[in-house]
Scaffold this motif. Structure first.
Motif, PDB file in Angstrom:
ATOM      1  N   LYS A   1       0.835  -1.208   0.000  1.00 45.26           N
ATOM      2  CA  LYS A   1       0.000   0.000   0.000  1.00 45.26           C
ATOM      3  C   LYS A   1       0.864   1.249   0.000  1.00 45.26           C
ATOM      4  O   LYS A   1       0.631   2.193  -0.769  1.00 45.26           O
ATOM      5  N   VAL A   2       1.878   1.264   0.837  1.00 42.18           N
ATOM      6  CA  VAL A   2       2.746   2.445   0.953  1.00 42.18           C
ATOM      7  C   VAL A   2       3.544   2.652  -0.326  1.00 42.18           C
ATOM      8  O   VAL A   2       3.557   3.752  -0.909  1.00 42.18           O
ATOM      9  N   PHE A   3       4.216   1.595  -0.796  1.00 43.52           N
ATOM     10  CA  PHE A   3       5.100   1.740  -1.953  1.00 43.52           C
ATOM     11  C   PHE A   3       4.334   2.015  -3.244  1.00 43.52           C
ATOM     12  O   PHE A   3       4.804   2.771  -4.101  1.00 43.52           O
ATOM     13  N   SER A   4       3.154   1.415  -3.405  1.00 40.83           N
ATOM     14  CA  SER A   4       2.382   1.675  -4.624  1.00 40.83           C
ATOM     15  C   SER A   4       1.852   3.106  -4.645  1.00 40.83           C
ATOM     16  O   SER A   4       1.772   3.736  -5.706  1.00 40.83           O
ATOM     17  N   GLN A   5       1.495   3.639  -3.461  1.00 42.13           N
ATOM     18  CA  GLN A   5       1.081   5.038  -3.400  1.00 42.13           C
ATOM     19  C   GLN A   5       2.244   5.962  -3.762  1.00 42.13           C
ATOM     20  O   GLN A   5       2.077   6.894  -4.558  1.00 42.13           O
ATOM     21  N   LEU A   6       3.403   5.696  -3.176  1.00 43.46           N
ATOM     22  CA  LEU A   6       4.573   6.525  -3.466  1.00 43.46           C
ATOM     23  C   LEU A   6       4.961   6.430  -4.934  1.00 43.46           C
ATOM     24  O   LEU A   6       5.254   7.451  -5.579  1.00 43.46           O
ATOM     25  N   ALA A   7       4.958   5.206  -5.473  1.00 40.54           N
ATOM     26  CA  ALA A   7       5.328   5.024  -6.875  1.00 40.54           C
ATOM     27  C   ALA A   7       4.316   5.699  -7.791  1.00 40.54           C
ATOM     28  O   ALA A   7       4.679   6.327  -8.792  1.00 40.54           O
ATOM     29  N   GLY A   8       3.012   5.575  -7.468  1.00 44.08           N
ATOM     30  CA  GLY A   8       1.989   6.223  -8.283  1.00 44.08           C
ATOM     31  C   GLY A   8       2.158   7.730  -8.318  1.00 44.08           C
ATOM     32  O   GLY A   8       2.092   8.356  -9.388  1.00 44.08           O
ATOM     33  N   VAL A   9       2.395   8.330  -7.148  1.00 42.35           N
ATOM     34  CA  VAL A   9       2.619   9.784  -7.090  1.00 42.35           C
ATOM     35  C   VAL A   9       3.851  10.158  -7.900  1.00 42.35           C
ATOM     36  O   VAL A   9       3.848  11.139  -8.662  1.00 42.35           O
ATOM     37  N   MET A  10       4.929   9.372  -7.759  1.00 45.09           N
ATOM     38  CA  MET A  10       6.165   9.663  -8.490  1.00 45.09           C
ATOM     39  C   MET A  10       5.938   9.609  -9.998  1.00 45.09           C
ATOM     40  O   MET A  10       6.344  10.520 -10.731  1.00 45.09           O
ATOM     41  N   PHE A  11       5.257   8.567 -10.490  1.00 46.46           N
ATOM     42  CA  PHE A  11       5.046   8.419 -11.930  1.00 46.46           C
ATOM     43  C   PHE A  11       4.180   9.546 -12.483  1.00 46.46           C
ATOM     44  O   PHE A  11       4.471  10.100 -13.559  1.00 46.46           O
ATOM     45  N   PHE A  12       3.116   9.923 -11.779  1.00 49.21           N
ATOM     46  CA  PHE A  12       2.236  10.983 -12.289  1.00 49.21           C
ATOM     47  C   PHE A  12       2.915  12.348 -12.228  1.00 49.21           C
ATOM     48  O   PHE A  12       2.709  13.200 -13.108  1.00 49.21           O
ATOM     49  N   LEU A  13       3.743  12.579 -11.204  1.00 50.50           N
ATOM     50  CA  LEU A  13       4.498  13.826 -11.149  1.00 50.50           C
ATOM     51  C   LEU A  13       5.493  13.907 -12.303  1.00 50.50           C
ATOM     52  O   LEU A  13       5.641  14.962 -12.944  1.00 50.50           O
ATOM     53  N   LEU A  14       6.177  12.784 -12.563  1.00 50.75           N
ATOM     54  CA  LEU A  14       7.108  12.749 -13.696  1.00 50.75           C
ATOM     55  C   LEU A  14       6.383  12.995 -15.013  1.00 50.75           C
ATOM     56  O   LEU A  14       6.895  13.676 -15.912  1.00 50.75           O
ATOM     57  N   TYR A  15       5.175  12.422 -15.119  1.00 55.86           N
ATOM     58  CA  TYR A  15       4.400  12.626 -16.348  1.00 55.86           C
ATOM     59  C   TYR A  15       4.024  14.096 -16.520  1.00 55.86           C
ATOM     60  O   TYR A  15       4.169  14.672 -17.608  1.00 55.86           O
ATOM     61  N   ILE A  16       3.545  14.725 -15.427  1.00 59.93           N
ATOM     62  CA  ILE A  16       3.143  16.135 -15.507  1.00 59.93           C
ATOM     63  C   ILE A  16       4.332  17.010 -15.865  1.00 59.93           C
ATOM     64  O   ILE A  16       4.248  17.890 -16.741  1.00 59.93           O
ATOM     65  N   VAL A  17       5.469  16.757 -15.187  1.00 61.87           N
ATOM     66  CA  VAL A  17       6.664  17.567 -15.457  1.00 61.87           C
ATOM     67  C   VAL A  17       7.131  17.375 -16.890  1.00 61.87           C
ATOM     68  O   VAL A  17       7.540  18.336 -17.571  1.00 61.87           O
ATOM     69  N   SER A  18       7.086  16.123 -17.379  1.00 66.51           N
ATOM     70  CA  SER A  18       7.536  15.855 -18.746  1.00 66.51           C
ATOM     71  C   SER A  18       6.650  16.538 -19.783  1.00 66.51           C
ATOM     72  O   SER A  18       7.101  16.857 -20.881  1.00 66.51           O
ATOM     73  N   MET A  19       5.367  16.783 -19.442  1.00 67.03           N
ATOM     74  CA  MET A  19       4.447  17.396 -20.390  1.00 67.03           C
ATOM     75  C   MET A  19       4.538  18.923 -20.382  1.00 67.03           C
ATOM     76  O   MET A  19       4.320  19.569 -21.409  1.00 67.03           O
ATOM     77  N   ILE A  20       4.847  19.514 -19.230  1.00 71.50           N
ATOM     78  CA  ILE A  20       4.845  20.983 -19.152  1.00 71.50           C
ATOM     79  C   ILE A  20       6.237  21.586 -19.307  1.00 71.50           C
ATOM     80  O   ILE A  20       6.369  22.795 -19.463  1.00 71.50           O
ATOM     81  N   THR A  21       7.264  20.730 -19.238  1.00 71.41           N
ATOM     82  CA  THR A  21       8.633  21.220 -19.364  1.00 71.41           C
ATOM     83  C   THR A  21       9.219  20.689 -20.658  1.00 71.41           C
ATOM     84  O   THR A  21       9.500  19.492 -20.771  1.00 71.41           O
ATOM     85  N   MET A  22       9.389  21.536 -21.602  1.00 72.47           N
ATOM     86  CA  MET A  22       9.907  21.121 -22.900  1.00 72.47           C
ATOM     87  C   MET A  22      11.323  20.583 -22.753  1.00 72.47           C
ATOM     88  O   MET A  22      12.190  21.194 -22.151  1.00 72.47           O
ATOM     89  N   GLY A  23      11.526  19.408 -23.309  1.00 72.96           N
ATOM     90  CA  GLY A  23      12.859  18.827 -23.314  1.00 72.96           C
ATOM     91  C   GLY A  23      13.174  17.979 -22.104  1.00 72.96           C
ATOM     92  O   GLY A  23      14.195  17.303 -22.064  1.00 72.96           O
ATOM     93  N   PHE A  24      12.286  17.979 -21.103  1.00 72.12           N
ATOM     94  CA  PHE A  24      12.557  17.169 -19.902  1.00 72.12           C
ATOM     95  C   PHE A  24      11.879  15.811 -20.035  1.00 72.12           C
ATOM     96  O   PHE A  24      10.704  15.663 -19.755  1.00 72.12           O
ATOM     97  N   ALA A  25      12.634  14.849 -20.479  1.00 75.57           N
ATOM     98  CA  ALA A  25      12.182  13.460 -20.537  1.00 75.57           C
ATOM     99  C   ALA A  25      10.818  13.321 -21.215  1.00 75.57           C
ATOM    100  O   ALA A  25      10.014  12.490 -20.831  1.00 75.57           O
ATOM    101  N   THR A  26      10.567  14.169 -22.216  1.00 69.48           N
ATOM    102  CA  THR A  26       9.279  14.090 -22.905  1.00 69.48           C
ATOM    103  C   THR A  26       9.073  12.735 -23.546  1.00 69.48           C
ATOM    104  O   THR A  26       7.944  12.212 -23.595  1.00 69.48           O
ATOM    105  N   VAL A  27      10.155  12.135 -23.995  1.00 65.73           N
ATOM    106  CA  VAL A  27      10.078  10.831 -24.646  1.00 65.73           C
ATOM    107  C   VAL A  27       9.606   9.742 -23.684  1.00 65.73           C
ATOM    108  O   VAL A  27       9.104   8.696 -24.095  1.00 65.73           O
ATOM    109  N   ASN A  28       9.754  10.007 -22.368  1.00 68.11           N
ATOM    110  CA  ASN A  28       9.366   9.006 -21.364  1.00 68.11           C
ATOM    111  C   ASN A  28       7.930   9.180 -20.871  1.00 68.11           C
ATOM    112  O   ASN A  28       7.481   8.411 -20.016  1.00 68.11           O
ATOM    113  N   SER A  29       7.197  10.177 -21.352  1.00 68.45           N
ATOM    114  CA  SER A  29       5.896  10.526 -20.780  1.00 68.45           C
ATOM    115  C   SER A  29       4.901   9.368 -20.840  1.00 68.45           C
ATOM    116  O   SER A  29       4.160   9.124 -19.871  1.00 68.45           O
ATOM    117  N   THR A  30       4.871   8.635 -21.942  1.00 65.69           N
ATOM    118  CA  THR A  30       3.942   7.508 -22.057  1.00 65.69           C
ATOM    119  C   THR A  30       4.266   6.425 -21.031  1.00 65.69           C
ATOM    120  O   THR A  30       3.367   5.828 -20.423  1.00 65.69           O
TER     121      THR A  30
END
Length: 356
Positions: free
Chosen positions: A36-65
């Motif tokens: 429960k703890v690790f999946s919550q942390l991992a979920g938050v991490m993945f969605f934050l990375l996705y948001i950052v990759s979409m709003i920041t040009m050039g930051f790991a955009t290729v990894n967004s999917t």
């Protein structure tokens, strides 16, 4: 070389098979909490990375999917933990391995998207992921070996030869390190969990009868109102003639009598709801049960014990949630008062009169 020790180390984390089997429910519970703890942390991490990759040009955009898919899988795991696992606890281990495989696939995917650089993410997940949960070292080692094999095959086909050779060498080397580390760290964790379970068992259990002891009874008493929907029945039992039996036949026979009474009550009320609260006193609870049915069960218990020459006085108390909050002190007092009345009636019979 002690092959028996090596066998225990690989299969059961250094425990005997019987010890590991007894520990299995505790392992599942610990994994449930950790997942429960690790999946919550991992979920938050993945969605934050996705948001950052979409709003920041050039930051790991290729990894967004990859971030988005991994995040949704974490949400599915959390959904299963909330609504599926309570009905099927054994599914915890399956979800644990789904979680770990997602991390491995994520690491491999990120490494392959950067074909001109040696892998870092895959190696990091390879070393860390097996240590997050509790499981048999053999299964975790098999998973590590499968990940190493898959990574090497993908690297050879997708990366430049010089980079691929570095990745394969690093992955095999760190794979061996991961297996050795996992075996010994898991052994330490499992044995520590076994020791903790033994200490908890000793603190909660009456060693003569195997029932829960007074310490556990007092710690759990106030939780019963939350465990029932309609009503709660309390049974207070007191063994008659224990002192006389000890004096006449020896304490060993008195212990046998207490064990017989404990077994009879546990059979009706269950181990989690039956307590030995004194030398010859027992308390049991029935959630959402009818007092008439409980009284019928007590008559049957008394008849079975009478056939063995044992006698116990029972008192029953009941409270209904519809009448307001449950008063546990008043409930137990009512059952104890009724028990004393039954005990007094028992000793008023000429054949049971102590003075005679």
């Amino acid at each position: 070389m002690d092959f028996h020790y090596i066998h225990k180390l690989f299969l059961y984390g250094g425990l005997e098979e019987e010890e590991y089997d007894r520990l299995r429910p505790r392992i599942h519970n610990e994994n449930r909490i950790l997942l429960k703890v690790f999946s919550q942390l991992a979920g938050v991490m993945f969605f934050l990375l996705y948001i950052v990759s979409m709003i920041t040009m050039g930051f790991a955009t290729v990894n967004s999917t990859t971030y988005l898919i991994s995040g949704f899988i974490m949400l599915i795991i959390l959904f299963c933990m909330q609504y599926v696992v309570p009905k099927k606890p054994a599914l915890v281990m399956l979800l644990v391995y789904v979680f770990e495989i997602v991390l491995y696939v994520f690491g491999i995917r990120i490494s392959m998207l950067h074909a001109d650089k040696p892998a870092v993410s895959a190696v990091a997940f390879l070393l860390v992921s097996p240590l997050l949960f509790y499981d048999r070292p053999t299964r975790l080692s098999a998973l590590i070996a499968a990940v190493v094999g898959a990574f090497c095959a993908i690297a050879v086909h997708t990366k430049q030869p010089d980079i691929a050779s570095i990745d394969v060498w690093n992955m095999i080397t760190f794979g061996v390190v991961a297996v050795v580390t996992t075996i010994f760290i898991m052994s330490i964790k499992i044995r520590a969990l076994a020791q903790s379970s033994q200490i908890e068992y000793m603190s909660q259990t009456d060693l003569l009868t195997g029932l829960k002891n007074r310490n556990h009874y007092e710690n759990r008493l106030l939780k019963y109102p939350e465990m029932c929907r309609s009503n709660l029945v309390c049974v207070y039992g007191d063994v008659n003639g224990l002192h006389e039996k000890n004096n006449r036949e020896g304490h060993h026979m008195g212990d046998v009598m207490l064990k017989e009474v404990a077994a009879a009550m546990q059979k009706v009320f269950g181990l989690d709801n039956t307590y030995r609260v004194g030398g010859d006193e027992f308390v049991a609870f029935k959630t959402d049960g009818e007092s008439e049915k409980v009284s019928s069960e007590l008559e049957r218990i008394s008849a079975e014990l009478d056939e063995k020459g044992y006698h116990i006085s029972f008192g029953v108390g009941e409270q209904n949630k519809a009448q307001g909050d449950l008063d546990m002190h008043a409930l137990v007092t009512e059952a104890e008062r009724n028990m004393f009345a039954a005990k007094q009636e028992f000793y008023h019979q000429p054949e049971n009169n102590r003075r005679r």
